[in-house]
Design a protein around this motif. Structure first.
Motif, PDB file in Angstrom:
ATOM      1  N   PHE A  49     -72.837  33.346  85.321  1.00  0.00           N
ATOM      2  CA  PHE A  49     -73.699  33.182  86.494  1.00  0.00           C
ATOM      3  C   PHE A  49     -74.705  32.038  86.335  1.00  0.00           C
ATOM      4  N   PRO A  50     -75.400  31.931  85.189  1.00  0.00           N
ATOM      5  CA  PRO A  50     -76.345  30.818  85.073  1.00  0.00           C
ATOM      6  C   PRO A  50     -75.723  29.458  85.309  1.00  0.00           C
ATOM      7  N   PHE A  51     -74.499  29.256  84.813  1.00  0.00           N
ATOM      8  CA  PHE A  51     -73.843  27.962  85.016  1.00  0.00           C
ATOM      9  C   PHE A  51     -73.551  27.726  86.493  1.00  0.00           C
ATOM     10  N   SER A  52     -73.001  28.752  87.149  1.00  0.00           N
ATOM     11  CA  SER A  52     -72.692  28.584  88.573  1.00  0.00           C
ATOM     12  C   SER A  52     -73.964  28.321  89.354  1.00  0.00           C
ATOM     13  N   TYR A  53     -75.017  29.055  89.000  1.00  0.00           N
ATOM     14  CA  TYR A  53     -76.272  28.902  89.722  1.00  0.00           C
ATOM     15  C   TYR A  53     -76.817  27.488  89.559  1.00  0.00           C
TER      16      TYR A  53
END
Lengths: 296, 311
Positions: free
Chosen positions: B184-188
């Motif tokens: 999630f952090p990467f996508s965000y």
């Protein structure tokens, strides 16, 4: 978090006859708040369990352990020889950062300043190691390193970690260099500076912020890089992530709390690195660079 | 150069002596090739030796099976053995939902945090923080938190939502949760980056013309964001497709989360069949490439303009 957002386009509700404030919040905000809240609730649980466990005495089925202690940190440090592991991690990371900057920055400069036939192929060469997950090229790479008897040594670990780091430096530095006006270099050349001194005395000082940002990001990536180090490290060239994995996965009875203590130490060191990295780099501008002055 | 000039007989007033060819160095420099390019040589050489050579070495090795049986024996083995073939579907079944969830959840959060507001740095840092956790802490945390005696099941039992603890670890769900926490952090970050790359004056123009937020979102922002979202999906997919340590630690590595990378690792470094290991790595690369090409081909149907972010 809705009250934190000062969105100029939000429909401000100030009229006393208007519906209550929460009716003015747009559905998007609700969805974001729910996603945000749910994610953090679960995350707090996931981080909380090992953290509490590493500080607790005995913990079976109750909500919290029976008592509190810090002895697991000491025993983890001795049991897993963390002094050696931290030293290897630091050595590998520093070597990778220095080498990738030395190789990557000149390449980024050439790519930023010249347009030549075949440039697309070179760019593809620099993009692929970042796009492809480490495990796919790591297996053939480790096989080759075993063939040349480099796997299992510190050299092998550094070489493997350089594969994604060099392109990463090139890709983050190219936009930095493009922002520097080439007329500055032309002026220096007019005054008789040779390429070497243009690079060292004119460009290098201008590039320091970019190089720092790229270095910090490479440092974070290398400390956290599991797959490549896992595939190429020997018993005495393991970095912290890999030592941690073996502590959980290898046979033998390990104290759960020591492993948790080690995991917490790893996370704390990564957190320090990340906070430092965020001071140098605006993460929202890694992909597209638009001036960040849109507060109006 | 001057030698060729003197051979040309003096003529009344030739506009340009055709015989005067500039030196090779100058002609190359005109096309952008000069000594400055030497700076890129170490980088290119390095990647040629440590990225391209191992890749082609592995490709060659995959056609030289250890047990013999023709050049395609490894590939035949992979696709004919149901236990091996199944790894492909298991991995896709984990990677596609994980990438979809990560992208779809990142969009509303990125929209709410794109402006400048107090505490933005704190919130961004908090959202990016899971990157620091590492697989092992995530795995230990998931095992403890979602396990039968964990806080999550305790809370569900206490609230009376379930009658007995849910089985959430050592199976598919544990690995999916781990992929979401780390992905999630990467996508965000990527989504936020693409979103802040959209020129705000476009949205202001739409607002001036009377578009409410729904219309601005539907007709201005989402079409401009779509190419960036396609890239984000590809990268999250590629990250999730190579899942290895969490499938071992929180999953059920022999059955329901027997992912392809486990098989590749075991073949190469536990059975020392480098040929089969390389073949599986090549199959992984091919499947990833196929999905990425598929998504990007769909994306190229969309508008890709100056403000939609770099590709």
């Amino acid at each position: 978090m809705a009250d934190l957002v000062q969105d100029p386009t939000a429909d401000a509700v100030t009229d006393p006859a208007a519906p209550p404030w929460w009716r003015g919040i747009r559905p998007g905000t609700w969805i974001a708040a729910v996603v945000f809240g749910f994610f953090f609730l679960q995350l707090a649980g996931v981080i909380g369990v090992p953290l509490v466990d590493s500080l607790g005495t005995r913990w079976f089925t109750s909500w919290l352990p029976e008592g509190w202690t810090t002895k697991w940190y000491g025993s983890a440090w001795r049991e897993f020889q963390l002094g050696q592991v931290f030293w290897t991690t630091a050595l590998v990371s520093v070597l990778v950062v220095v080498l990738s900057v030395v190789i990557g920055v000149p390449a980024a400069y050439a790519l930023a300043r010249r347009d030549f036939p075949g440039k697309k192929a070179v760019l593809l060469l620099f993009v692929l190691p970042i796009l492809v997950p480490p495990l796919t090229y790591g297996i053939p790479l480790a096989t080759v390193l075993y063939k040349f008897q480099l796997a299992g040594t510190l050299t092998g670990v550094v070489l493997a970690n350089l594969v994604p780091s060099v392109p990463f430096v090139v890709l983050t530095m190219t936009p930095f260099i493009e922002q520097i006006d080439p007329r500055i270099e032309a002026a220096a050349r007019m005054c008789g500076a040779r390429t070497g001194s243009v690079l060292l005395r004119v460009l290098a000082p201008l590039l320091v912020p970019g190089i720092l940002a790229a270095s910090v990001l490479v440092l974070v990536r290398t400390v956290g890089m599991f797959e490549l180090t896992f595939l190429t490290a020997g018993p005495d060239s393991q970095t912290l992530v890999v030592a941690l994995y073996y502590a959980v996965f290898s046979a033998g009875i390990r104290t759960q709390q020591s492993i948790d203590a080690m995991a917490v130490m790893y996370t704390l060191s990564m957190l320090v690195l990340l906070v430092v990295a965020l001071r140098f780099v605006n993460p929202t501008q890694l992909v597209t660079r638009v001036k960040d002055d849109r507060s109006a | 150069m001057s030698a060729t000039d003197t051979r040309v007989a003096p003529q009344p007033a030739p506009p340009e002596p055709p015989a005067a060819r500039p030196a090779l160095r100058h002609r190359l420099a005109e096309r952008g090739i000069d000594r400055l390019l030497l700076l890129a040589v170490p980088g290119v050489l390095f990647l040629a030796v440590l990225f391209c050579y191992p890749f082609f070495y592995g490709l060659g090795l995959s056609f030289q099976p250890a047990q013999g049986g023709g050049p395609f024996a490894n590939y035949r083995l992979f696709f004919s053995d149901p236990y091996l073939r199944e790894t492909l579907w298991i991995t896709l079944g984990l990677a596609v939902p994980a990438a979809l969830i990560n992208c779809l959840a990142a969009v509303p959060v990125a929209f709410r945090t794109r402006g400048v507001f107090r505490g933005r740095r704190l919130i961004t840092t908090l959202l990016v923080m899971p990157i620091t956790l590492g697989t092992v802490l995530t795995a230990q945390g998931l095992l403890g938190y979602l396990g039968p005696n964990g806080w999550f099941n305790k809370a569900l039992l206490g609230l009376g939502i379930v009658d007995e603890p849910l089985a959430l670890v050592h199976n598919y769900w544990g690995v999916l949760a781990s992929l979401i926490i780390t992905g999630f952090p990467f996508s965000y970050l990527l989504t936020l980056s693409y979103l802040t790359g959209i020129d705000p004056s476009l949205e202001q123009a739409a607002a001036t013309l009377g578009a409410d937020w729904r219309k601005r979102l539907r007709y201005v922002l989402l079409p401009l964001l779509a190419p960036g979202l396609a890239i984000t999906f590809c990268l999250s997919f590629v990250l999730a497709f190579a899942v290895f340590p969490s499938a071992q630690l929180v999953g059920d590595p022999r059955k329901s989360t027997h992912v392809i990378s486990i098989e590749a690792y075991q073949a190469a470094f536990q059975k020392f069949d480098y040929s089969l290991g390389s073949a599986i790595a090549m199959i992984m690369a091919a499947v990833m490439l196929a999905v990425v090409v598929l998504v990007l081909a769909w994306r190229s149907l969309l508008y890709r303009g100056a403000t939609g972010g770099k590709g």
